[in-house]
Scaffold this active site. Structure first.
Site, PDB file in Angstrom:
ATOM      1  N   GLU B 209       1.557  -4.153   1.087  1.00 60.12           N
ATOM      2  CA  GLU B 209       2.451  -3.880  -0.031  1.00 60.12           C
ATOM      3  C   GLU B 209       3.806  -3.460   0.514  1.00 60.12           C
ATOM      4  O   GLU B 209       3.952  -3.198   1.715  1.00 60.12           O
ATOM      5  CB  GLU B 209       1.859  -2.813  -0.950  1.00 60.12           C
ATOM      6  CG  GLU B 209       1.657  -1.470  -0.274  1.00 60.12           C
ATOM      7  CD  GLU B 209       0.782  -0.518  -1.095  1.00 60.12           C
ATOM      8  OE1 GLU B 209      -0.129  -0.991  -1.798  1.00 60.12           O
ATOM      9  OE2 GLU B 209       1.016   0.695  -1.024  1.00 60.12           O
ATOM     10  N   HIS B 246       1.908   4.507  -4.903  1.00 61.80           N
ATOM     11  CA  HIS B 246       1.566   5.010  -3.574  1.00 61.80           C
ATOM     12  C   HIS B 246       2.775   5.711  -2.964  1.00 61.80           C
ATOM     13  O   HIS B 246       3.897   5.229  -3.091  1.00 61.80           O
ATOM     14  CB  HIS B 246       1.170   3.856  -2.643  1.00 61.80           C
ATOM     15  CG  HIS B 246      -0.229   3.394  -2.846  1.00 61.80           C
ATOM     16  ND1 HIS B 246      -0.639   2.128  -2.493  1.00 61.80           N
ATOM     17  CD2 HIS B 246      -1.321   4.014  -3.360  1.00 61.80           C
ATOM     18  CE1 HIS B 246      -1.923   1.995  -2.788  1.00 61.80           C
ATOM     19  NE2 HIS B 246      -2.355   3.119  -3.316  1.00 61.80           N
TER      20      HIS B 246
END
Lengths: 370, 289
Positions: B209, B246
């Site tokens: 990511e 995150h």
């Protein structure tokens, strides 16, 4: 944390900062300037760099000038942020500007001290060859010999007053970084003013995850009202510009959902990760946040692991039967307790999708129609 | 074979009597994980799903052979729990807990390195050696044995992709979650090296990511691998400067972008899927199936 808060923290730990005070009314500038009794600098307190270029920093020789300058800066909008507080400080005689910071290097899995004898500008604009990086072994910690070596590499003589002072400053900065759970402590510029070394600016960022044990620190809200409401529910929310409201569980799949919507020509109104085993009530509250975005369509994309499909389905049912949804809702529901979740959805006449791409495509179509 | 854990791994569950600990102890047992003990300070003597709980890891180790532990302890106590496992000599520590302070993570990871322990997480879904052993929280039914190794930063996205693999007849050797935080115990390269050596792993899926440079660094190693790698990077549509759930998923000062990661992986010879459901097709193509 605003500059003045960082400087108050620095002062508490014994780091040299200019004398000064924060004010919230431009008229107070006269008294502060008179108290300082020297030419002053008036600095807007906003959470943005580039304040100088935006006109948010001014100098004054007299209390009258200080008030005039304070009035000019007060109420300015700097990078979208209104100026509501000013810091009035003694104007320093600046002989040299340096850069000093400690942050977390995720790749190295340890703190890193970054220093440069070329300060005052964005560190990203400084040539690599003038930047010193010193990783700090967390089990060893910061010691005078490490600080001395950094000073040597900066080209500053250790025998002089500045060198000795910086050795102390580096150790103190690491102490603040550790004790206050900081993600970043930055001094830019760190200035030489005659024999003294003074932190002319401060930037301190505290780890959000450590706030439970750093309750005495001042906290500046950087998030929108919705983002804050989500955080209070234990969820992660980011406002975006599109018209499709999104709820998914897990940061990765939420990003993946956004990307899939974009792939099919849609745009997400938000990022909402309701993962981590969020229960029925919190999920229902989160759905209300999405409704408040006034979207054209909504997608709920759940691949249950620690999150249980039945809890999400119950939350959906609660909202459908109470406030109702103002737009079409597409649900993809698989994983832990999937069958139970789908039975609950069937009770309110909703059929769940099996695949994320099909659900995303449908949500884009519905948004285009709405 | 599989990597890190297998059917012979004796597992300890830390925080076993809590809500998540209890639920996932049952799920892991259902999957076939060999859980031999749990811990719950002050609740030693309790029994969860037939598994005895102890007050400390040392006490559990005195009564059982423990190879690996999985941590379901709240964030404020996570560092203590992980250090306790490592100190007692447990070789693999899987830290599921989310929201652990970054300074605690640095300390845990440094100590694990000194003691030679493997730490997965914090903020990981865990690890599954398909058909053999599951430590962590993924839903059981999607993980079946097969030739694909999977390594990821994110949980549900991994279930999504593993679900797609399984639906297309591609089972997995081991699925490894590194965790979504900025400081985690294990990197892509550590896991890629293990997959490269594992004879049963024929191809690897890397799920990354935006944010940080873990994918770029991994690309350097992928260049040297004999096995094909398929990548997927989440966050193509994410705006810069926003933390996407995150702690590590943020584009800062132009670094950690989707484009940069895709370019690095592609240059290393990996194929990058545009959407999650394209991964199985690319694996089949690279394996000549």
């Amino acid at each position: 944390m605003f500059e003045y808060m960082g400087k108050e923290l620095f002062a508490k730990f014994g780091l040299p900062v200019p004398s000064g005070r924060m004010i919230t009314n431009p008229e107070e500038a006269a008294a502060v300037a008179a108290e300082i009794g020297k030419p002053v600098v008036i600095k807007s307190q906003v959470l943005s760099g580039k304040r100088g270029k935006a006109g948010g920093i001014k100098f004054a020789d007299t209390p009258e000038q200080a008030v005039a300058a304070a009035k000019e800066i007060f109420g300015m909008i700097i990078q979208g942020l209104p100026v509501e507080r000013l810091l009035i400080e003694e104007k320093l005689k600046i002989d040299k500007e340096l850069y000093m910071s400690i942050t977390v290097d995720g790749a190295a899995k340890m703190p890193v001290l970054i220093a440069s004898a070329h300060g005052g500008m964005d560190i990203e604009e400084v040539d690599e060859e003038f930047i010193i990086k010193q990783h700090i072994d967390p089990e060893l910690g910061m010691h005078p010999f490490i600080a001395r070596d950094v000073v040597r590499r900066m080209g500053i003589p250790l025998s002089g007053p500045h060198g000795k002072e910086i050795v102390k400053i580096i150790q103190t900065l690491y102490r603040i970084f550790k004790q206050k759970d900081a993600e970043l402590v930055e001094i830019n510029p760190l200035v030489f003013s005659d024999d003294k070394v003074i932190a002319a600016d401060s930037k301190v960022t505290i780890d959000d995850d450590a706030l439970f044990r750093q309750k005495d620190l001042p906290y500046v809200e950087e998030r929108s009202a919705t983002e804050k409401a989500a955080k209070d529910l234990g969820l992660s929310f980011v406002d975006l510009d599109g018209n499709i409201a999104v709820m998914a569980n897990g940061a990765g799949i939420t990003m993946g959902t956004l990307d899939t919507l974009q792939y099919y020509g849609g745009a997400a109104a938000n990022f909402l990760d309701c993962g981590g085993g969020t229960g029925r009530e919190a999920t229902a509250e989160a759905l209300k946040l999405l409704i408040a975005k006034n979207p054209k369509s909504m997608i709920i994309n759940i691949f249950g692991g620690i999150t249980r499909c039945d809890q999400v389905a119950l939350a959906f049912k609660d909202i459908k039967e109470s406030v109702g949804f103002p737009c079409p809702v597409v649900i993809r529901l698989v994983g832990t307790n999937q069958d139970l979740g789908r039975e609950i959805l069937a009770e309110v006449g909703v059929e769940a999708f099996d695949f994320m791409q099909d659900a995303a495509k449908k949500a884009v179509e519905l948004a285009a129609q709405g | 074979m599989a990597i890190i854990i297998d059917e012979n791994t004796n597992v300890l569950v830390m925080g076993m009597t809590g809500r998540q600990g209890t639920f996932h102890t049952k799920q892991m047992l259902d999957y076939g994980t060999k859980i031999v003990a749990g811990t719950s300070p002050g609740k030693g003597g309790a029994v969860v799903e037939g598994i005895p709980a102890y007050n400390s890891v040392r006490e559990a180790c005195a009564n059982h052979k423990i190879d690996a532990s999985v941590v379901f302890v709240p964030a404020a106590g996570t560092k203590d729990a992980a250090l306790e496992s490592i100190e007692a000599g447990v070789g693999v520590v899987v830290v599921v807990t989310e929201g652990v302070p970054v300074h605690d993570e640095i300390e845990m990871v440094a100590y694990a390195k000194r003691r030679g322990a493997i730490v997965l997480g914090p903020n990981t879904f865990g690890i599954v050696s398909s058909g053999k052993c599951k430590m962590g929280i993924p839903p059981n039914k999607y993980f079946v044995e097969g030739p694909v190794g999977v390594v990821a930063r994110s949980g549900t996205l991994t279930y999504e992709i593993v679900g797609n693999l399984t639906a297309n007849g591609l089972g997995q050797t081991t699925v490894v979650g590194m965790g979504g935080d900025r400081v985690v115990g294990t990197t892509f390269i550590d896991v890629l090296q293990m997959f490269e050596k594992d004879p049963l792993t024929k191809a690897v899926v890397l799920i990354g990511e935006i944010g940080g440079n873990a994918e770029e660094t991994a690309s350097e190693y992928i260049k040297t691998m004999s096995k094909p790698v398929v990548g997927y990077i989440a966050g193509k549509s994410a705006p810069p400067g926003k933390r996407m759930g995150h702690a590590g998923a943020i584009i800062e000062r132009g670094k950690g972008t989707f484009q940069g990661k895709v370019e690095a992986l592609t240059a290393a010879g990996a194929k990058v899927a545009t959407l999650p459901f394209e991964v199985p097709g690319l694996i089949k193509e690279m394996l000549g199936m």
